[in-house]
Design a protein around this motif. Structure first.
Motif, PDB file in Angstrom:
ATOM      1  N   ARG A 168     -11.633  13.004 -19.304  1.00  0.00           N
ATOM      2  CA  ARG A 168     -11.808  12.691 -20.720  1.00  0.00           C
ATOM      3  C   ARG A 168     -10.625  11.879 -21.218  1.00  0.00           C
ATOM      4  NH1 ARG A 168     -12.870  17.165 -25.538  1.00  0.00           N
ATOM      5  NH2 ARG A 168     -13.187  15.667 -27.256  1.00  0.00           N
ATOM      6  N   ALA A 169     -10.891  10.720 -21.745  1.00  0.00           N
ATOM      7  CA  ALA A 169      -9.821   9.873 -22.277  1.00  0.00           C
ATOM      8  C   ALA A 169      -9.227  10.521 -23.522  1.00  0.00           C
ATOM      9  CB  ALA A 169     -10.356   8.488 -22.600  1.00  0.00           C
ATOM     10  N   THR A 170      -7.926  10.485 -23.635  1.00  0.00           N
ATOM     11  CA  THR A 170      -7.245  11.089 -24.770  1.00  0.00           C
ATOM     12  C   THR A 170      -6.894  10.044 -25.816  1.00  0.00           C
ATOM     13  OG1 THR A 170      -5.061  10.787 -23.794  1.00  0.00           O
ATOM     14  CG2 THR A 170      -6.241  12.836 -23.247  1.00  0.00           C
ATOM     15  N   ARG A 171      -6.437  10.543 -26.960  1.00  0.00           N
ATOM     16  CA  ARG A 171      -6.033   9.642 -28.041  1.00  0.00           C
ATOM     17  C   ARG A 171      -4.903   8.737 -27.577  1.00  0.00           C
ATOM     18  NH1 ARG A 171      -3.956  11.564 -34.093  1.00  0.00           N
ATOM     19  NH2 ARG A 171      -3.663   9.457 -34.945  1.00  0.00           N
ATOM     20  N   GLU A 172      -3.975   9.316 -26.830  1.00  0.00           N
ATOM     21  CA  GLU A 172      -2.832   8.535 -26.384  1.00  0.00           C
ATOM     22  C   GLU A 172      -3.269   7.447 -25.397  1.00  0.00           C
ATOM     23  OE1 GLU A 172      -1.528  12.304 -28.082  1.00  0.00           O
ATOM     24  OE2 GLU A 172      -3.031  11.786 -26.557  1.00  0.00           O
ATOM     25  N   TRP A 173      -4.196   7.783 -24.476  1.00  0.00           N
ATOM     26  CA  TRP A 173      -4.683   6.783 -23.523  1.00  0.00           C
ATOM     27  C   TRP A 173      -5.417   5.657 -24.249  1.00  0.00           C
ATOM     28  CZ3 TRP A 173      -9.137   4.409 -22.150  1.00  0.00           C
ATOM     29  CH2 TRP A 173      -9.198   3.765 -20.916  1.00  0.00           C
ATOM     30  N   ILE A 174      -6.232   6.013 -25.215  1.00  0.00           N
ATOM     31  CA  ILE A 174      -6.993   5.008 -25.958  1.00  0.00           C
ATOM     32  C   ILE A 174      -6.050   4.108 -26.752  1.00  0.00           C
ATOM     33  CG2 ILE A 174      -8.683   4.685 -27.807  1.00  0.00           C
ATOM     34  CD1 ILE A 174      -9.988   7.313 -26.825  1.00  0.00           C
ATOM     35  N   ASP A 175      -5.037   4.711 -27.394  1.00  0.00           N
ATOM     36  CA  ASP A 175      -4.089   3.901 -28.168  1.00  0.00           C
ATOM     37  C   ASP A 175      -3.315   2.945 -27.263  1.00  0.00           C
ATOM     38  OD1 ASP A 175      -4.778   4.931 -30.613  1.00  0.00           O
ATOM     39  OD2 ASP A 175      -3.214   6.479 -30.613  1.00  0.00           O
ATOM     40  N   ALA A 176      -3.062   3.378 -26.024  1.00  0.00           N
ATOM     41  CA  ALA A 176      -2.308   2.528 -25.106  1.00  0.00           C
ATOM     42  C   ALA A 176      -3.159   1.378 -24.570  1.00  0.00           C
ATOM     43  CB  ALA A 176      -1.765   3.369 -23.944  1.00  0.00           C
ATOM     44  N   HIS A 177      -4.444   1.638 -24.303  1.00  0.00           N
ATOM     45  CA  HIS A 177      -5.301   0.620 -23.695  1.00  0.00           C
ATOM     46  C   HIS A 177      -6.117  -0.171 -24.718  1.00  0.00           C
ATOM     47  CE1 HIS A 177      -4.387   3.185 -20.206  1.00  0.00           C
ATOM     48  NE2 HIS A 177      -4.699   2.137 -19.449  1.00  0.00           N
ATOM     49  N   HIS A 178      -6.429   0.446 -25.839  1.00  0.00           N
ATOM     50  CA  HIS A 178      -7.209  -0.215 -26.895  1.00  0.00           C
ATOM     51  C   HIS A 178      -6.596   0.151 -28.251  1.00  0.00           C
ATOM     52  CE1 HIS A 178     -10.204  -1.104 -23.822  1.00  0.00           C
ATOM     53  NE2 HIS A 178     -10.241   0.177 -23.506  1.00  0.00           N
ATOM     54  N   PRO A 179      -5.438  -0.375 -28.546  1.00  0.00           N
ATOM     55  CA  PRO A 179      -4.694   0.072 -29.730  1.00  0.00           C
ATOM     56  C   PRO A 179      -5.417  -0.155 -31.055  1.00  0.00           C
ATOM     57  CG  PRO A 179      -3.721  -1.916 -28.773  1.00  0.00           C
ATOM     58  CD  PRO A 179      -4.721  -1.422 -27.788  1.00  0.00           C
ATOM     59  N   GLY A 180      -6.341  -1.086 -31.103  1.00  0.00           N
ATOM     60  CA  GLY A 180      -7.008  -1.329 -32.379  1.00  0.00           C
ATOM     61  C   GLY A 180      -8.278  -0.526 -32.589  1.00  0.00           C
ATOM     62  N   SER A 237      -8.008  19.008 -29.457  1.00  0.00           N
ATOM     63  CA  SER A 237      -8.624  17.788 -29.964  1.00  0.00           C
ATOM     64  C   SER A 237      -8.402  17.697 -31.457  1.00  0.00           C
ATOM     65  CB  SER A 237     -10.129  17.773 -29.654  1.00  0.00           C
ATOM     66  OG  SER A 237     -10.371  17.856 -28.266  1.00  0.00           O
ATOM     67  N   VAL A 238      -8.680  16.511 -31.989  1.00  0.00           N
ATOM     68  CA  VAL A 238      -8.483  16.281 -33.401  1.00  0.00           C
ATOM     69  C   VAL A 238      -9.663  15.472 -33.934  1.00  0.00           C
ATOM     70  CG1 VAL A 238      -7.147  14.173 -33.002  1.00  0.00           C
ATOM     71  CG2 VAL A 238      -6.863  15.437 -35.154  1.00  0.00           C
ATOM     72  N   VAL A 239     -10.046  15.752 -35.175  1.00  0.00           N
ATOM     73  CA  VAL A 239     -11.053  14.969 -35.877  1.00  0.00           C
ATOM     74  C   VAL A 239     -10.321  14.047 -36.833  1.00  0.00           C
ATOM     75  CG1 VAL A 239     -13.001  15.025 -37.464  1.00  0.00           C
ATOM     76  CG2 VAL A 239     -12.798  16.762 -35.681  1.00  0.00           C
ATOM     77  N   LEU A 240     -10.509  12.746 -36.647  1.00  0.00           N
ATOM     78  CA  LEU A 240      -9.814  11.758 -37.458  1.00  0.00           C
ATOM     79  C   LEU A 240     -10.747  11.195 -38.521  1.00  0.00           C
ATOM     80  CD1 LEU A 240      -8.103   9.751 -34.560  1.00  0.00           C
ATOM     81  CD2 LEU A 240      -7.102  11.609 -35.918  1.00  0.00           C
TER      82      LEU A 240
END
Length: 664
Positions: free
Chosen positions: A517-529, A552-555
């Motif tokens: 499962r991709a995490t928030r940190e992984w997503i921000d690093a690979h797809h920051p926008g 997990s977090v709900v944004l």
């Protein structure tokens, strides 16, 4: 004495049908120059009646003898011949009848077809006329046919005096819609159950995945774990799992085989799953690789009767024409919201509202006669029309009224069955309405995600059905039911490209290049926008994502919620979705196959509207509005279910308890 009366009534009905069919042939002889019934000498204006009587009798006899053989041949060759064959088969029977009757001649093939259609229509119209004279005539006609078939196939399933359980699911009908339909006289038979106080009406509440696959798995097996949506990306197989795919549904059943199922020893009709039943009709999980006339479809038994075949085929055509007319009226009157309703949809609607209903209702009547229990049937017509027409539009309520009439007939048959039955009517989810995401914002969810990931491209146009699954599930159900090949479910492609799926106003984004499962940190690093673009988008209410350090977090656009602790930072993005929302999200967050991003479409509680990521006016699958509040209508003498009744697994426990009451 009862047998004598029944025989006399059957003889009377036969005589009426025979005479009226002969009269129709006389009139056809006058109207079509290519049809010639030979006149008897000195017969005057009735000189062609003897020929008409003989031709009608021979055609009727051939229908009884040869039609079942023709139907089985058409089913074996392929599904496309089923409805074409209703006309072609009658034409062939008329060819043989004219050849056998020396008092009739037909010059052209089209006149032969006209003659066969006339006699088939007469059979359906006469049956309807008799039914209007005696309310139980059409019902008893079905009963007699089912009894005859049971005598040929063997003894009844059970002779038990214990009450049987019959569950009738009206797919997609929300609790609030049913209450208003009862108030407004749309569903008189269901209203009678409530007004006479034989039944009680209560709501229940779905899980986050408010759709038939999750609900039926929970109701029939008591387990809908690892069902995040109607369709989801399976990273282990690099494929999209979808509940209209027989192979995927069979896999879901295998995972739950140890649980038995609500319907063990009973019958499953028109459902996605067997529920443990060995006797199945139009059950998607049993349709993989089966020929169309096999036990999982049930067409052969129904269409073996020529009157049933003609009646259903004619109604199929009429329903398709009705859909074209109603879609035109919506465009002419500029009704909004609305979507495109062309292509194959008129035939999809006709199949779900006519063919599926006719076949499964006939099967249920057979179940009642045989004394089978438990029985669970899904009537899907309302759900399909709601997706395209709207939740409470006139054409949608007209379909609901027809389903109510079918339920009234089933209730009447149950009252005359040798075994007593407890009848439960319920739904699997409701529907919420509103303009679609694409209509509101001019782009699909996939286009928004790809653009934010720096991978702009041409996404599939709204309304297109494909592996990624846009549009209502009706087409997939029809494809499975008719043994038609569906589009491949593989998500193969550039592994750097996210897989974007939709289930109503629930969106799912998965990244194939990361095995877990991709995490928030992984997503921000690979797809920051990506996450900033999603949370700021006016059509998105919230985004669920995992974190590196656990949990997990709900944004939302101006705040977040910690899923485990429930701690809110800033503005609560779930505030407008109603009580219990975080519990639903927390449960789904624990699934092994939850998507990397679970996106909740925005819900406007002030007007009760959602914006579906699919092209649907009425939608379900996510959170917001009445889509998560179906109903349960149950006999008043049964123990009351707990309130609030939360989740499909809880409904299973209630139904299983009612099933086992009084068992010896």
């Amino acid at each position: 004495m009862r047998a004598v009366r029944s025989a006399a009534r059957s003889a009377t009905e036969f005589a009426v049908l025979w005479l009226i069919s002969a009269l129709a042939l006389v009139l056809t002889d006058l109207a079509l120059p290519g049809v010639r019934l030979h006149a008897v000498p000195g017969g005057g204006p009735l000189s062609t009646v003897p020929a008409a009587l003989l031709l009608a009798l021979v055609f009727g006899a051939l229908s009884v003898i040869l039609w079942p053989i023709l139907v089985r041949a058409m089913l074996w060759v392929g599904p496309a011949l089923l409805f074409i064959g209703a006309f072609a088969g009658n034409w062939l029977l008329m060819v043989i009848a004219v050849w056998l009757v020396p008092l009739a001649a037909v010059d052209r093939a089209r006149d032969l077809l006209a003659l066969s259609v006339v006699l088939s229509l007469v059979g359906s119209v006469v049956a309807g006329a008799l039914a209007s004279r005696r309310d139980d005539t059409y019902r008893m006609m079905l009963v007699r046919r089912q009894r005859s078939r049971l005598r040929r196939s063997g003894p009844p399933a059970t002779g038990s005096d214990d009450p049987g359980l019959l569950c009738i699911q009206i797919d997609g009908l929300g609790h609030g819609v049913l209450r208003r339909a009862i108030r407004d006289g749309v569903v008189p038979h269901l209203a009678a159950l409530v007004h006479q106080r034989t039944h009680r009406l209560v709501p229940w509440h779905t899980d986050w995945s408010s759709q038939t696959g999750a609900s039926q798995l929970g109701i029939l097996y008591g387990d809908n774990h690892n069902v995040p949506a109607f369709r989801w990306y399976d990273k282990t197989r690099d494929a999209v799992a979808v509940f209209s795919n027989p192979a995927d549904n069979a896999a879901r059943e295998v995972e739950r085989a140890h649980r038995g199922g609500l319907l063990a020893g009973g019958a499953s009709r028109g459902n996605l799953f067997t529920g443990g039943a060995d006797d199945n009709v139009l059950v998607v999980s049993r349709m993989r690789g089966a020929r169309m006339g096999g036990g999982a479809t049930g067409y052969a038994h129904y269409f073996a009767d020529p009157a049933s075949a003609a009646r259903t085929t004619i109604r199929l055509v009429a329903e398709a024409v009705r859909e074209v007319r109603q879609a035109h009226r919506q465009r002419r009157d500029e009704v909004t919201p609305r979507i495109r309703r062309g292509g194959l949809y008129p035939l999809v609607r006709a199949f779900t509202t006519v063919v599926e209903t006719d076949v499964v209702v006939a099967a249920v009547i057979g179940d009642l006669i045989a004394g089978r229990s438990p029985v669970y049937v899904d009537l899907v017509g309302y759900d399909e029309v709601s997706h395209h027409s709207g939740v409470e539009r006139p054409e949608t309520l007209a379909v609901l009224r027809k389903l109510d009439a079918e339920i009234g007939m089933i209730v009447a048959v149950a009252a005359q069955a040798a075994r007593p039955y407890r009848i439960v009517v319920l739904s699997d989810h409701g529907q919420s309405q509103g303009p679609t995401f694409w209509q509101r914002h001019g782009a699909t969810l996939e286009e928004v995600v790809l653009a934010a990931c720096g991978q702009p491209g041409t996404a599939p146009q709204p309304g297109v059905m494909g592996a990624t699954g846009r549009g209502a599930e009706g087409l997939g159900y029809v494809q499975a039911s008719l043994r038609m090949p569906a589009p491949a479910a593989s998500a193969a492609g550039d592994p750097r490209t996210p897989v974007v799926l939709a289930s109503g106003n629930l969106g799912l984004v998965s990244f194939p290049q990361t095995p877990g499962r991709a995490t928030r940190e992984w997503i921000d690093a690979h797809h920051p926008g990506l996450l900033p673009a999603l949370t700021a988008h006016p059509g998105i209410g919230f985004v669920l994502v995992a974190r590196d350090h656990g949990g997990s977090v709900v944004l939302g656009p101006a705040g977040s919620v910690d899923v485990r602790e429930g701690v809110v930072t800033g503005e609560d993005p779930l505030a407008g979705f109603g009580p219990g929302t975080l519990d639903r999200i927390r449960r789904t967050d624990g699934f092994d196959n939850v998507a990397d991003l679970m996106i909740g479409g925005r819900y406007r509680p002030d007007i009760g509207e959602v914006a579906a990521f699919e092209e649907q006016v009425g939608s379900h699958g996510g959170l917001g509005g009445p889509q998560t509040v179906p109903f349960l209508l149950y006999p008043a003498d049964l123990p009351a279910p707990p309130q609030p009744l939360q989740g499909a697994e809880a409904v299973h426990a209630v139904l299983a308890g009612w099933r086992d009451l009084g068992r010896r």
